[in-house]
Design an enzyme around this catalytic site. Structure first.
Site, PDB file in Angstrom:
ATOM      1  N   ASP A  68       1.804   0.443  -2.585  1.00 31.66           N
ATOM      2  CA  ASP A  68       1.431   1.418  -1.561  1.00 31.66           C
ATOM      3  C   ASP A  68       1.919   1.031  -0.171  1.00 31.66           C
ATOM      4  O   ASP A  68       2.191  -0.131   0.122  1.00 31.66           O
ATOM      5  CB  ASP A  68      -0.076   1.631  -1.543  1.00 31.66           C
ATOM      6  CG  ASP A  68      -0.863   0.337  -1.321  1.00 31.66           C
ATOM      7  OD1 ASP A  68      -0.461  -0.703  -1.866  1.00 31.66           O
ATOM      8  OD2 ASP A  68      -1.884   0.374  -0.590  1.00 31.66           O
ATOM      9  N   GLU A 103      -3.426  -1.431  -2.580  1.00 28.76           N
ATOM     10  CA  GLU A 103      -3.816  -2.745  -2.064  1.00 28.76           C
ATOM     11  C   GLU A 103      -4.334  -2.628  -0.637  1.00 28.76           C
ATOM     12  O   GLU A 103      -5.214  -3.387  -0.235  1.00 28.76           O
ATOM     13  CB  GLU A 103      -2.631  -3.715  -2.114  1.00 28.76           C
ATOM     14  CG  GLU A 103      -2.981  -5.167  -1.815  1.00 28.76           C
ATOM     15  CD  GLU A 103      -3.172  -5.502  -0.346  1.00 28.76           C
ATOM     16  OE1 GLU A 103      -4.034  -6.341  -0.024  1.00 28.76           O
ATOM     17  OE2 GLU A 103      -2.454  -4.907   0.498  1.00 28.76           O
TER      18      GLU A 103
END
Length: 389
Positions: A81, A138
């Protein structure tokens, strides 16, 4: 053994993947394009199994060695991400999505693990099973924990797990690791101070929550300096103070927000207990009240000593012993790979990417010259941990 020749030959292709991810950043669990491309490539590589939808948009690939008779199963993890930051790097492959960019190098992590998957699927020069874990969210979403709750470790029989993170400012191709705590737990705290509002010209008729909050901010620093053991580490940072709407009114309420970082569960427990006590007693001394909401976030990222030594040895094969720091100082930043290390023994290592803008900076861009080192580390971890008979 330096960078693997086949990996070096793949460098341009891996760079192209990375820059494509960089141009199309996605946040948290909303990784439809990213995870779709990852799964597509893993299938094209000939992985034995590719599973999507684990942890919402996570992707897991299974690669079996020439002989999987050893029964050993090792997981390698990369996060996918991006961050809600407007990019200012000016590189040709800059983000095409306003307000979003890969400012932490997860595009590089994803591309490197893809490169390792391609190499391992081609060569299969190991005896066991490699599980490639591509994780969402994350950056604040706890994607690792969500994948674990979806049965990641049990479903694939993972016995050990390893990950890495790029580190600008460290020499290109160098590595840094340590046994035990390498990154901190990250918690959030909100303290709500309630006093008695009134006219700013008549403070004697009020209980000023701004004054009380100011004393609390100062007093909280005594926890680190006078309560936590000096050889331990802790950070208490109050980063927001919110109170009132008018210059001539003493408000009823002041709110403090902040973060707490610790490197052990005992210090974490201590800080949580002391913050609530200090806030309440300081407030009481002024006739006010203070309630504390303490939210635990990512736990401490703690490396298994044996697995740390092994990972450092493999890094030394890739870059040379002189390029591996085996006792790096812990960082007070946090990482949700900690959840995976709580579930299985393993280790987490930093990969130097040379000079450049720091992580989470709008001018950051992953240095593609670091790619062969990261891919070679991932691949050699599998080959050394599960050598072919």
């Amino acid at each position: 053994m330096p960078v693997i020749n086949r990996v070096a030959a793949l460098a341009d292709e891996i760079t192209a993947w990375r820059r494509d991810f960089h141009q199309h950043p996605e946040l948290l669990f909303a990784l439809d394009r990213t995870s779709g491309l990852v799964a597509e490539r893993l299938r094209a590589f000939g992985c034995d199994e590719v599973v999507t939808g684990l942890g919402k948009t996570g992707v897991v690939a299974v690669i079996r060695g020439r002989n999987s008779g050893s029964g050993k199963v090792i997981g390698l993890r990369a996060d996918m991400d991006a961050l809600p930051i407007e990019e200012t790097s000016g590189v040709p492959h800059s983000s095409t999505v306003p307000g979003k960019m890969h400012a932490c190098g997860h595009d590089g992590h994803t591309a490197m693990l893809l490169g390792a998957a391609k190499y391992l699927a081609e060569t299969r020069n190991f005896d066991g099973t490699a599980v490639m874990i591509f994780q969402p969210a994350e950056e604040g979403g706890g994607g690792a924990d969500v994948m674990l709750k979806d049965g990641l470790m049990e479903r694939f029989g993972i016995q050990e797990v390893y990950g890495l993170h790029n580190k600008p400012g460290m020499p290109l191709g160098s590595f840094a690791i340590r046994p035990g705590a390498i990154m901190a737990a990250a918690d959030r705290v909100t303290i709500t101070v309630r006093g008695k509002g009134g006219h700013a010209a008549a403070p004697h008729d009020c209980i000023d929550p701004v004054l009380v909050a100011s004393h609390i901010v100062t007093a909280l620093q005594s926890i680190v300096s006078r309560t936590v053991d000096p050889v331990s580490s802790a950070v208490i940072s109050i980063t927001q103070v919110k109170a009132g709407d008018a210059f001539n009114v003493i408000p009823e309420v002041a709110v403090l927000n902040g973060t707490v970082r610790t490197l052990s569960e005992s210090v974490r427990d201590l800080c949580e207990a002391r913050i609530g006590h200090v806030a309440a007693t300081i407030a009481a001394a002024f006739g006010a009240t203070a309630t504390t909401d303490y939210g635990r976030g990512y736990p401490v990222t703690a490396n298994d000593p044996e697995k740390t030594s092994f990972m450092a040895d493999v890094a030394a094969e890739v870059s040379g012993e002189g390029a591996v720091e085996r006792a790096v100082q812990p960082m007070m930043g946090a990482e949700d790979f900690s959840y995976m290390l709580n579930a299985r023994p393993g280790a987490y290592i930093f990969l130097g990417t040379g000079p450049g803008a720091g992580l989470h900076h709008p001018a950051y861009d992953f240095n593609d010259q670091a790619t062969p080192y990261g891919v070679s580390l991932f691949a050699r971890m599998i080959e050394r941990a599960m050598p072919a008979a």
